[in-house]
Design a protein around this motif. Sequence first.
Motif, PDB file in Angstrom:
ATOM      1  N   THR A 109       0.820  -1.217   0.000  1.00 18.78           N
ATOM      2  CA  THR A 109       0.000   0.000   0.000  1.00 18.78           C
ATOM      3  C   THR A 109       0.854   1.268   0.000  1.00 18.78           C
ATOM      4  O   THR A 109       0.370   2.343   0.335  1.00 18.78           O
ATOM      5  CB  THR A 109      -0.966   0.005   1.207  1.00 18.78           C
ATOM      6  OG1 THR A 109      -0.214  -0.197   2.402  1.00 18.78           O
ATOM      7  CG2 THR A 109      -2.005  -1.083   1.080  1.00 18.78           C
ATOM      8  N   SER A 153      -5.016  -1.468  -1.037  1.00 12.42           N
ATOM      9  CA  SER A 153      -4.333  -0.485  -1.886  1.00 12.42           C
ATOM     10  C   SER A 153      -5.347   0.377  -2.643  1.00 12.42           C
ATOM     11  O   SER A 153      -5.224   1.594  -2.712  1.00 12.42           O
ATOM     12  CB  SER A 153      -3.416  -1.226  -2.853  1.00 12.42           C
ATOM     13  OG  SER A 153      -3.012  -0.392  -3.887  1.00 12.42           O
ATOM     14  N   ARG A 155      -8.495   0.933  -1.841  1.00  8.07           N
ATOM     15  CA  ARG A 155      -9.236   1.777  -0.903  1.00  8.07           C
ATOM     16  C   ARG A 155      -8.407   2.997  -0.474  1.00  8.07           C
ATOM     17  O   ARG A 155      -8.913   4.106  -0.384  1.00  8.07           O
ATOM     18  CB  ARG A 155      -9.651   0.962   0.331  1.00  8.07           C
ATOM     19  CG  ARG A 155     -10.914   0.134   0.093  1.00  8.07           C
ATOM     20  CD  ARG A 155     -11.466  -0.415   1.384  1.00  8.07           C
ATOM     21  NE  ARG A 155     -11.725   0.643   2.365  1.00  8.07           N
ATOM     22  CZ  ARG A 155     -11.996   0.416   3.639  1.00  8.07           C
ATOM     23  NH1 ARG A 155     -12.056  -0.827   4.097  1.00  8.07           N
ATOM     24  NH2 ARG A 155     -12.222   1.412   4.472  1.00  8.07           N
ATOM     25  N   ILE A 156      -7.112   2.769  -0.236  1.00  6.98           N
ATOM     26  CA  ILE A 156      -6.243   3.883   0.177  1.00  6.98           C
ATOM     27  C   ILE A 156      -6.138   4.910  -0.955  1.00  6.98           C
ATOM     28  O   ILE A 156      -6.171   6.117  -0.717  1.00  6.98           O
ATOM     29  CB  ILE A 156      -4.857   3.357   0.633  1.00  6.98           C
ATOM     30  CG1 ILE A 156      -5.010   2.623   1.979  1.00  6.98           C
ATOM     31  CG2 ILE A 156      -3.850   4.484   0.756  1.00  6.98           C
ATOM     32  CD1 ILE A 156      -3.810   1.830   2.427  1.00  6.98           C
ATOM     33  N   LYS A 157      -6.072   4.415  -2.190  1.00  7.72           N
ATOM     34  CA  LYS A 157      -6.016   5.329  -3.340  1.00  7.72           C
ATOM     35  C   LYS A 157      -7.295   6.155  -3.436  1.00  7.72           C
ATOM     36  O   LYS A 157      -7.255   7.353  -3.721  1.00  7.72           O
ATOM     37  CB  LYS A 157      -5.855   4.524  -4.632  1.00  7.72           C
ATOM     38  CG  LYS A 157      -4.434   4.428  -5.105  1.00  7.72           C
ATOM     39  CD  LYS A 157      -4.360   3.710  -6.428  1.00  7.72           C
ATOM     40  CE  LYS A 157      -2.999   3.073  -6.576  1.00  7.72           C
ATOM     41  NZ  LYS A 157      -2.939   2.055  -7.576  1.00  7.72           N
ATOM     42  N   THR A 160      -8.027   8.195   0.418  1.00  5.30           N
ATOM     43  CA  THR A 160      -7.044   9.118   0.997  1.00  5.30           C
ATOM     44  C   THR A 160      -6.292   9.812  -0.140  1.00  5.30           C
ATOM     45  O   THR A 160      -6.467   9.456  -1.304  1.00  5.30           O
ATOM     46  CB  THR A 160      -6.001   8.392   1.881  1.00  5.30           C
ATOM     47  OG1 THR A 160      -5.042   7.763   1.023  1.00  5.30           O
ATOM     48  CG2 THR A 160      -6.629   7.360   2.791  1.00  5.30           C
ATOM     49  N   LEU A 162      -2.922   9.728  -0.213  1.00  5.53           N
ATOM     50  CA  LEU A 162      -1.556   9.249   0.043  1.00  5.53           C
ATOM     51  C   LEU A 162      -0.705   9.280  -1.223  1.00  5.53           C
ATOM     52  O   LEU A 162       0.516   9.395  -1.161  1.00  5.53           O
ATOM     53  CB  LEU A 162      -1.587   7.831   0.632  1.00  5.53           C
ATOM     54  CG  LEU A 162      -0.248   7.310   1.148  1.00  5.53           C
ATOM     55  CD1 LEU A 162       0.131   7.988   2.455  1.00  5.53           C
ATOM     56  CD2 LEU A 162      -0.267   5.805   1.336  1.00  5.53           C
ATOM     57  N   LYS A 319      -4.745   7.459   8.289  1.00  7.28           N
ATOM     58  CA  LYS A 319      -5.962   6.945   7.645  1.00  7.28           C
ATOM     59  C   LYS A 319      -5.637   5.691   6.819  1.00  7.28           C
ATOM     60  O   LYS A 319      -6.383   4.710   6.823  1.00  7.28           O
ATOM     61  CB  LYS A 319      -6.581   8.031   6.759  1.00  7.28           C
ATOM     62  CG  LYS A 319      -8.013   7.692   6.379  1.00  7.28           C
ATOM     63  CD  LYS A 319      -8.735   8.821   5.687  1.00  7.28           C
ATOM     64  CE  LYS A 319     -10.157   8.370   5.339  1.00  7.28           C
ATOM     65  NZ  LYS A 319     -10.864   9.329   4.485  1.00  7.28           N
ATOM     66  N   ALA A 320      -4.510   5.732   6.120  1.00  4.70           N
ATOM     67  CA  ALA A 320      -4.092   4.572   5.314  1.00  4.70           C
ATOM     68  C   ALA A 320      -3.830   3.371   6.220  1.00  4.70           C
ATOM     69  O   ALA A 320      -4.222   2.233   5.909  1.00  4.70           O
ATOM     70  CB  ALA A 320      -2.835   4.920   4.517  1.00  4.70           C
ATOM     71  N   GLU A 321      -3.199   3.619   7.366  1.00  5.22           N
ATOM     72  CA  GLU A 321      -2.916   2.524   8.306  1.00  5.22           C
ATOM     73  C   GLU A 321      -4.209   1.934   8.864  1.00  5.22           C
ATOM     74  O   GLU A 321      -4.314   0.714   9.074  1.00  5.22           O
ATOM     75  CB  GLU A 321      -2.009   3.018   9.433  1.00  5.22           C
ATOM     76  CG  GLU A 321      -0.563   3.165   8.970  1.00  5.22           C
ATOM     77  CD  GLU A 321       0.360   3.792   9.997  1.00  5.22           C
ATOM     78  OE1 GLU A 321      -0.139   4.461  10.931  1.00  5.22           O
ATOM     79  OE2 GLU A 321       1.594   3.618   9.854  1.00  5.22           O
ATOM     80  N   ILE A 323      -7.110   1.800   7.309  1.00  8.92           N
ATOM     81  CA  ILE A 323      -7.704   0.972   6.242  1.00  8.92           C
ATOM     82  C   ILE A 323      -6.988  -0.372   6.176  1.00  8.92           C
ATOM     83  O   ILE A 323      -7.610  -1.432   6.101  1.00  8.92           O
ATOM     84  CB  ILE A 323      -7.648   1.708   4.883  1.00  8.92           C
ATOM     85  CG1 ILE A 323      -8.599   2.910   4.900  1.00  8.92           C
ATOM     86  CG2 ILE A 323      -7.988   0.766   3.720  1.00  8.92           C
ATOM     87  CD1 ILE A 323      -8.453   3.869   3.719  1.00  8.92           C
ATOM     88  N   ASN A 324      -5.649  -0.322   6.233  1.00  3.20           N
ATOM     89  CA  ASN A 324      -4.855  -1.557   6.229  1.00  3.20           C
ATOM     90  C   ASN A 324      -5.289  -2.485   7.350  1.00  3.20           C
ATOM     91  O   ASN A 324      -5.467  -3.687   7.154  1.00  3.20           O
ATOM     92  CB  ASN A 324      -3.370  -1.221   6.425  1.00  3.20           C
ATOM     93  CG  ASN A 324      -2.613  -1.278   5.115  1.00  3.20           C
ATOM     94  OD1 ASN A 324      -3.159  -1.689   4.098  1.00  3.20           O
ATOM     95  ND2 ASN A 324      -1.373  -0.869   5.129  1.00  3.20           N
TER      96      ASN A 324
END
Length: 418
Positions: A109, A153, A155-157, A160, A162, A319-321, A323-324
């Motif tokens: 991610t 990956s 979802r983070i895209k 967020t 990032l 936020k990315a963490e 989701i992970n």
Amino acid sequence: MRSYHISKHNSFYAIGLSYKKADAEVRGKFSLDVLGVDHIMVQAKEQGIDGLLVISTCNRTELYGFAQHPFQLIKLLCDQTLGNVEEFQEVAYVYKNHDAISHMFRVGTGLDSQILGDFEIISQIKQGFYRSKKQEMANPFLERLCNAVIQASKRIKNETELSSGATSVAFASVKYILNTISDISEKNILLFGTGKIGRNTCENLIKHSKNSHITLINRTREKAEVIAGKFDLTVKDYGDLQTEIRKADILVVATGAQLPTISKALIYPKKPLLILDLSVPKNVSDDVLELDNVSLVHLDQLSQITDDTLTKRKEFVPKAEAINEQVRKEFLKWLETRKFAPVINALKEKLKTMKAEEIDFHSKKLSDFNQDQAEIISERIIQKITKQFANHLKSSEVDTQDSLELIQKVFQLELDSK
């Protein structure tokens, strides 16, 4: 911590090295091409390793797989590369079970990338899984894990920023060129090799420099022509490399060669030349620095160029963490279920056998016996009983292994050896 095994004897390991502790030279020794990855798969299969995923990029080389001991995976890597165990141990990391799963989520991610939020790595994971499948070294665990990482990956895209803004090694390369060279639109640029970073650099250069003096050379001319066609560039033969280098003001090297392809002997010393080496292993020999007019910059130096975009990206790490973590927990839940599925299935079969015996007995004994109704009622009872057991096994307060053994014992279950 409970360990998540697919087999009783093996654990899931992630072994590897990355830009964090290994410089480009060391990473180069452990880098693998497609052929090398396939050889590792073949050897692993011969050694009885069940499930293996290999990724090798300019920033990292990693093996994810099931083994009795991580050294089995380390040895596979060292046997297939120019690196040895001592060198590996100096810069390496080894993660097991939960930690190995978490590591793959971070890597996939962009949270572990040399440039934060660089999502190039996810296509490498997809490619690695494709090779595992091709070599029959993929198992349901690896497939589900890769899909979970791909899902995180995406979802983070989407959720967020990032990966917002243009920050990548390719962008850093262009930024460096634009900051270093004046009158860029008048300069001759030569791109040697069609590696992904090189292609992206080329695209960025065209976009930001409005330069039409870009020439492309690749060992296989066809590959160069495909890329040149997209951007309307000049293509020259591999045999013209020395001539073209002597004409160039900027040389971008992005080949996949295992040994340096550019050396002092190819360069005309009377003319200034900026060389960007975007390859791992390094493809430009250090002897070029003996020439006064030559400046050489490597990928690792470019990756250290930070800007406002990167600072902005850091805000989205929590936020990315999160989701992970969410997707990882869903994966672990599936894994836990998979662990007791064979016992629940065997229990269901056992109860169905009891049901069939009872229905058969009563249908012979009772003249007005309604078999259809008995089937429906019995089936519902079986569903309810198995659901009770499944819920019990899912509970975090329960020692799953002890419960599984007890259920097998009480119902005298024989599990399918698969």
